[in-house]
Design a protein around this motif. Structure first.
Motif, mmCIF file in Angstrom:
data_model
loop_
_atom_site.group_PDB
_atom_site.id
_atom_site.type_symbol
_atom_site.label_atom_id
_atom_site.label_comp_id
_atom_site.label_asym_id
_atom_site.label_seq_id
_atom_site.Cartn_x
_atom_site.Cartn_y
_atom_site.Cartn_z
ATOM 1 N N GLY A 91 0.817 -1.202 0.000
ATOM 2 C CA GLY A 91 0.000 0.000 0.000
ATOM 3 C C GLY A 91 0.845 1.244 0.000
ATOM 4 N N LEU A 92 0.196 2.356 0.285
ATOM 5 C CA LEU A 92 0.856 3.653 0.352
ATOM 6 C C LEU A 92 1.110 3.997 1.807
ATOM 7 C CD1 LEU A 92 1.777 6.361 -0.891
ATOM 8 C CD2 LEU A 92 -0.627 7.105 -0.715
ATOM 9 N N VAL A 93 2.344 4.365 2.124
ATOM 10 C CA VAL A 93 2.707 4.710 3.498
ATOM 11 C C VAL A 93 3.660 5.897 3.474
ATOM 12 C CG1 VAL A 93 4.641 3.075 3.536
ATOM 13 C CG2 VAL A 93 3.545 3.742 5.690
ATOM 14 N N GLN A 94 3.609 6.702 4.506
ATOM 15 C CA GLN A 94 4.498 7.847 4.598
ATOM 16 C C GLN A 94 5.895 7.418 5.034
ATOM 17 O OE1 GLN A 94 2.690 10.725 7.217
ATOM 18 N NE2 GLN A 94 1.367 11.524 5.599
ATOM 19 N N PRO A 95 6.898 8.194 4.684
ATOM 20 C CA PRO A 95 8.256 7.885 5.160
ATOM 21 C C PRO A 95 8.286 7.762 6.675
ATOM 22 C CG PRO A 95 8.342 9.569 3.469
ATOM 23 C CD PRO A 95 6.886 9.359 3.772
ATOM 24 N N GLY A 96 9.008 6.742 7.148
ATOM 25 C CA GLY A 96 9.059 6.468 8.578
ATOM 26 C C GLY A 96 7.993 5.514 9.051
ATOM 27 N N GLY A 97 7.043 5.196 8.194
ATOM 28 C CA GLY A 97 5.960 4.308 8.561
ATOM 29 C C GLY A 97 6.330 2.845 8.449
ATOM 30 N N SER A 98 5.341 1.986 8.704
ATOM 31 C CA SER A 98 5.554 0.540 8.695
ATOM 32 C C SER A 98 4.475 -0.158 7.881
ATOM 33 C CB SER A 98 5.516 -0.005 10.132
ATOM 34 O OG SER A 98 6.541 0.541 10.923
ATOM 35 N N ASN B 94 9.822 -1.641 8.725
ATOM 36 C CA ASN B 94 9.747 -0.463 9.580
ATOM 37 C C ASN B 94 10.645 0.642 9.045
ATOM 38 O OD1 ASN B 94 8.085 -1.932 11.402
ATOM 39 N ND2 ASN B 94 9.881 -2.691 12.501
ATOM 40 N N SER B 95 10.412 1.840 9.527
ATOM 41 C CA SER B 95 11.225 2.999 9.131
ATOM 42 C C SER B 95 11.360 3.083 7.613
ATOM 43 C CB SER B 95 12.612 2.912 9.786
ATOM 44 O OG SER B 95 12.510 2.858 11.185
ATOM 45 N N LEU B 96 10.245 2.977 6.947
ATOM 46 C CA LEU B 96 10.260 2.935 5.484
ATOM 47 C C LEU B 96 10.752 4.239 4.884
ATOM 48 C CD1 LEU B 96 7.012 0.888 4.991
ATOM 49 C CD2 LEU B 96 9.231 0.297 4.024
ATOM 50 N N LYS B 97 11.444 4.090 3.762
ATOM 51 C CA LYS B 97 12.023 5.220 3.048
ATOM 52 C C LYS B 97 11.458 5.257 1.622
ATOM 53 C CE LYS B 97 16.414 4.422 5.465
ATOM 54 N NZ LYS B 97 17.866 4.141 5.290
ATOM 55 N N THR C 48 13.294 -26.033 -8.184
ATOM 56 C CA THR C 48 12.193 -25.243 -8.743
ATOM 57 C C THR C 48 12.038 -23.951 -7.972
ATOM 58 O OG1 THR C 48 11.035 -27.274 -9.348
ATOM 59 C CG2 THR C 48 9.728 -25.261 -9.284
ATOM 60 N N ASN C 49 11.735 -22.897 -8.714
ATOM 61 C CA ASN C 49 11.446 -21.568 -8.148
ATOM 62 C C ASN C 49 9.957 -21.300 -8.243
ATOM 63 O OD1 ASN C 49 13.181 -19.436 -7.128
ATOM 64 N ND2 ASN C 49 14.430 -19.808 -8.923
ATOM 65 N N TYR C 50 9.397 -20.775 -7.178
ATOM 66 C CA TYR C 50 8.000 -20.351 -7.205
ATOM 67 C C TYR C 50 7.940 -18.863 -6.866
ATOM 68 C CZ TYR C 50 7.265 -25.386 -6.680
ATOM 69 O OH TYR C 50 7.295 -26.747 -6.837
ATOM 70 N N TRP C 51 7.046 -18.151 -7.562
ATOM 71 C CA TRP C 51 6.890 -16.712 -7.344
ATOM 72 C C TRP C 51 5.429 -16.359 -7.115
ATOM 73 C CZ3 TRP C 51 10.993 -13.460 -6.964
ATOM 74 C CH2 TRP C 51 12.217 -13.892 -7.455
ATOM 75 N N GLY C 52 5.234 -15.354 -6.283
ATOM 76 C CA GLY C 52 3.922 -14.761 -6.166
ATOM 77 C C GLY C 52 3.732 -13.702 -7.240
ATOM 78 N N GLN C 53 2.562 -13.073 -7.211
ATOM 79 C CA GLN C 53 2.225 -12.096 -8.239
ATOM 80 C C GLN C 53 2.747 -10.703 -7.913
ATOM 81 O OE1 GLN C 53 0.255 -12.929 -5.817
ATOM 82 N NE2 GLN C 53 -0.643 -10.998 -5.089
ATOM 83 N N GLY C 54 3.160 -10.497 -6.666
ATOM 84 C CA GLY C 54 3.714 -9.215 -6.255
ATOM 85 C C GLY C 54 2.689 -8.312 -5.597
ATOM 86 N N THR C 55 3.181 -7.445 -4.728
ATOM 87 C CA THR C 55 2.334 -6.448 -4.077
ATOM 88 C C THR C 55 3.080 -5.117 -4.070
ATOM 89 O OG1 THR C 55 1.021 -5.939 -2.090
ATOM 90 C CG2 THR C 55 3.140 -7.011 -1.727
ATOM 91 N N GLN C 56 2.387 -4.055 -4.424
ATOM 92 C CA GLN C 56 3.014 -2.743 -4.564
ATOM 93 C C GLN C 56 3.168 -2.066 -3.208
ATOM 94 O OE1 GLN C 56 4.098 -0.936 -7.487
ATOM 95 N NE2 GLN C 56 4.949 0.419 -5.896
ATOM 96 N N VAL C 57 4.367 -1.569 -2.961
ATOM 97 C CA VAL C 57 4.638 -0.756 -1.781
ATOM 98 C C VAL C 57 5.111 0.608 -2.264
ATOM 99 C CG1 VAL C 57 6.119 -0.427 0.238
ATOM 100 C CG2 VAL C 57 5.189 -2.691 -0.290
ATOM 101 N N THR C 58 4.432 1.647 -1.821
ATOM 102 C CA THR C 58 4.796 3.007 -2.196
ATOM 103 C C THR C 58 5.021 3.825 -0.930
ATOM 104 O OG1 THR C 58 3.470 2.873 -4.222
ATOM 105 C CG2 THR C 58 4.115 5.074 -3.470
ATOM 106 N N VAL C 59 6.201 4.400 -0.817
ATOM 107 C CA VAL C 59 6.551 5.216 0.348
ATOM 108 C C VAL C 59 6.668 6.656 -0.130
ATOM 109 C CG1 VAL C 59 8.131 5.566 2.268
ATOM 110 C CG2 VAL C 59 7.810 3.271 1.295
ATOM 111 N N SER C 60 5.745 7.460 0.296
ATOM 112 C CA SER C 60 5.688 8.841 -0.185
ATOM 113 C C SER C 60 4.899 9.702 0.782
ATOM 114 C CB SER C 60 5.044 8.892 -1.572
ATOM 115 O OG SER C 60 4.877 10.231 -2.004
ATOM 116 N N SER C 61 5.297 10.966 0.863
ATOM 117 C CA SER C 61 4.553 11.912 1.691
ATOM 118 C C SER C 61 3.513 12.650 0.847
ATOM 119 C CB SER C 61 5.508 12.902 2.348
ATOM 120 O OG SER C 61 6.309 13.544 1.380
#
Length: 120
Positions: free
Chosen positions: A10-17, A86-89, A107-120
């Motif tokens: 998800g979207l989190v502010q800098p310093g968030g978790s 924690n302490s996301l940048k 064998t390698n297995y992968w998930g589909q991915g999840t978006q992380v956005t760190v922004s104020s």
């Protein structure tokens, strides 16, 4: 059939978790021959390893850029691997992927991915 499903981005502010989850089906996460990892890929960059936990020793490694801030863990009862961040940048912004390596079946297995956005 093996399936890895990530969630928690998800979207989190800098310093968030945030805590990312990777639910595995068709693959018991405690199996001795598995290694579990989180990778990330930022726009225009190559996918990079963030953290890895290896069975059966339980040894863990982290990218230098996340040491002391991120923690990989798992809940065997829920067959889930976590990444506590924690302490996301802003530079942590990326798509985060769960990965499992089966050393017996090579064998390698992968998930589909999840978006992380760190922004104020």
């Amino acid at each position: 059939q093996v399936q890895l499903v990530e969630s928690g981005g998800g979207l989190v502010q800098p310093g968030g978790s945030l805590r990312l989850s990777c639910v595995a089906s068709g693959l018991p996460i405690s199996s001795y021959y598995l290694s579990w990892s989180w990778y990330r890929q930022a726009p225009g960059k190559e996918r990079e390893l963030v953290a890895r936990n290896t069975n059966p020793s339980g040894s863990t490694i982290y990218a230098d850029s996340v040491k002391g801030r991120f923690t990989i863990s798992r809940d065997n009862a829920k067959n889930t691997v976590y990444l506590q961040m924690n302490s996301l940048k802003p530079e942590d912004t990326a798509v985060y992927y769960c990965n499992a390596v089966d050393r017996v079946r090579v064998t390698n297995y992968w998930g589909q991915g999840t978006q992380v956005t760190v922004s104020s």
